[in-house]
Design a protein around this motif. Sequence first.
Motif, short mmCIF file in Angstrom:
data_model
loop_
_atom_site.label_atom_id
_atom_site.label_comp_id
_atom_site.label_asym_id
_atom_site.label_seq_id
_atom_site.Cartn_x
_atom_site.Cartn_y
_atom_site.Cartn_z
N ASP A 2 0.77 -1.18 0.15
CA ASP A 2 0.03 0.01 -0.07
C ASP A 2 0.78 1.21 0.09
N TYR A 3 0.24 2.06 -0.63
CA TYR A 3 1.15 3.57 -0.67
C TYR A 3 0.07 4.71 -0.57
N PRO A 4 0.41 5.78 0.60
CA PRO A 4 1.68 6.12 0.84
C PRO A 4 2.15 5.03 1.95
N ILE A 5 3.53 4.83 2.11
CA ILE A 5 3.90 4.07 3.21
C ILE A 5 3.90 4.66 4.63
N PRO A 6 3.37 4.12 5.68
CA PRO A 6 3.20 4.80 6.85
C PRO A 6 4.66 5.30 7.17
N ARG A 7 4.62 6.55 8.01
CA ARG A 7 5.99 7.06 8.47
C ARG A 7 6.05 6.87 10.13
N ARG A 8 7.13 6.99 10.59
CA ARG A 8 7.43 6.84 12.02
C ARG A 8 7.68 8.22 12.27
N PRO A 9 7.97 8.67 13.58
CA PRO A 9 8.26 10.09 13.85
C PRO A 9 9.84 10.18 13.54
N GLY A 10 10.15 11.47 13.17
CA GLY A 10 11.53 11.37 12.83
C GLY A 10 11.79 11.89 11.48
N PHE A 11 12.86 12.05 10.77
CA PHE A 11 13.38 12.57 9.55
C PHE A 11 13.57 11.56 8.64
N ASP A 12 13.80 10.48 8.86
CA ASP A 12 14.11 9.30 7.94
C ASP A 12 12.75 8.78 6.99
#
Length: 389
Positions: A2-12
Motif C-alpha cells: 500500500d502507498y503512501p507507506i506509513p511514516r514514523r516520527p523522525g526525519f528518515d
Amino acid sequence: MDYPIPRRPGFDPPDEFAALRATAPVCPVSLRHGQEALLVTRYDDVRAVLRDHERFSSDPARPGFPQLRPVVDRKAAPGSFLVTDPPEHTRYRKMLTGEFTVRRMNELRPHVERITRERLDALLAGPRPADLVAGFALPVPSDVICLLLGVPVEDQEFFSTRSRAHLNRSLTADQVRTALDELHAYLEDLIRTRRAAPGDDLVGRLVADPSLTVGEAVGMTVLLLVGGHETTANSIALSVLALLRDRAQWEALAADPDLVDDAVEELLRYLSPVHHGVVRAVAGDARVGDCPVREGEGVIASLFAANRDPAEFPDPDRLDLRRSAKSHLAFGSGVHQCIGHLLARLEMRVALRALVTALPDLRLAVPFEEVAFRFDAPIYGLRSLPVTW
C-alpha cells in the motif's frame, strides 16, 4: 504494497525505500482508491521521469494518473499549472516567470528580512516556552506570500486553515472539497476586485492579462498561495528541529552563520518535505531504468527516496551541512520544477540566519520524542515545536 507507506516520527523515510531501491526500484503499489501505480525510488530514475514531460504526463485526465488525494481529480482545474502539460503549462508558467527571477528575489529580500525580524521580535517578546511553528515558521512565509500576492495579512488565518485542509489526506473528500470551495470563493472575490482596481502586486499584474479568465487566475493563485507558505513553513520548522536534535550542527551555524546558504540545500535534501512524491501518467511506452512501462500506467516518483539514494549522496542518512547537495530533487526537476524555489530558499536562509544569530542558545522545551509530527499531508511537517532559550 500500500502507498503512501506509513511514516514514523523522525526525519528518515520508511525503511522500505532503501530495500526497494536495492531490489525493486520500480515497484507496483496500491493506492487509496483501489488504483495500482509504479513507485520509482532511485535518484537517476526519478530525475529521468521528472524531466521527460512527453512520455510522463502531469494531466489527471490521462489514463493511469495516480490519485493520491481524497478528491479524485478527473481533469485539471483552470490555471492549475502543476497538473497541466505543455503547451498549456508553458502559457501559465510564462505569466509567472518574471515574478520569481533572481533579480526579483533580490528586490524582495529586504521585505523578507523585515518580516522575519518583526516575527522574531514578537516571538522574543512573548512567553516561554514558545511554539516556533505558530510564532515564527508559519507566519514568516505566510506574511511574505500575502505581500507578494496582495492578500491582506489579516486574512492569513483563513487561507492558512483552508490550504492545510486542502492538503490534509486524512480528511474526507467532502471536507477537502468544502475547504477548497471556500478558498476559491475568497480568491475569486479578490481577483474581481483587482480587475476593477489593479494593484502593484502579483495578482494585480496577473489579472491585467486580458487572455486570462477569472477561473484560470483563481487556479494559479491557489497554487501560489498554498505552495507559497505551506512548504516553506514546514521546511523551516523541520530544519530547526533537525539542527537542535544534533546540537553540534546548530552550534556550527551559530558560530558561522555564513554556512547557512549551503546548509539549506543539505537540509532540503535530508528532509525532503514533499514526502509522498510526484505523480505522472505514462503517455507513451518508455523505460524507467531497466523496467519497461506502458502507456496508461501511473508512476509515483519518490523525491524522498531519490534524495536518500547512496548512489548520488554518499552516507545519505547523515545530515552533513558541509555536503555539496545542490543536485537534490526536493523542488522536483524539469519543466515542473517548483516555480517558487528561489523564494523558498531565500525565506529559509533568512529565517535560519536570523534564528542562529539572535538565539544561539535556542533549545527544545520538550524531549524530541514528544514533538508531534504531521504526516497526513503530501508536505509533512510539525504540529508544533515547543522551544525556549
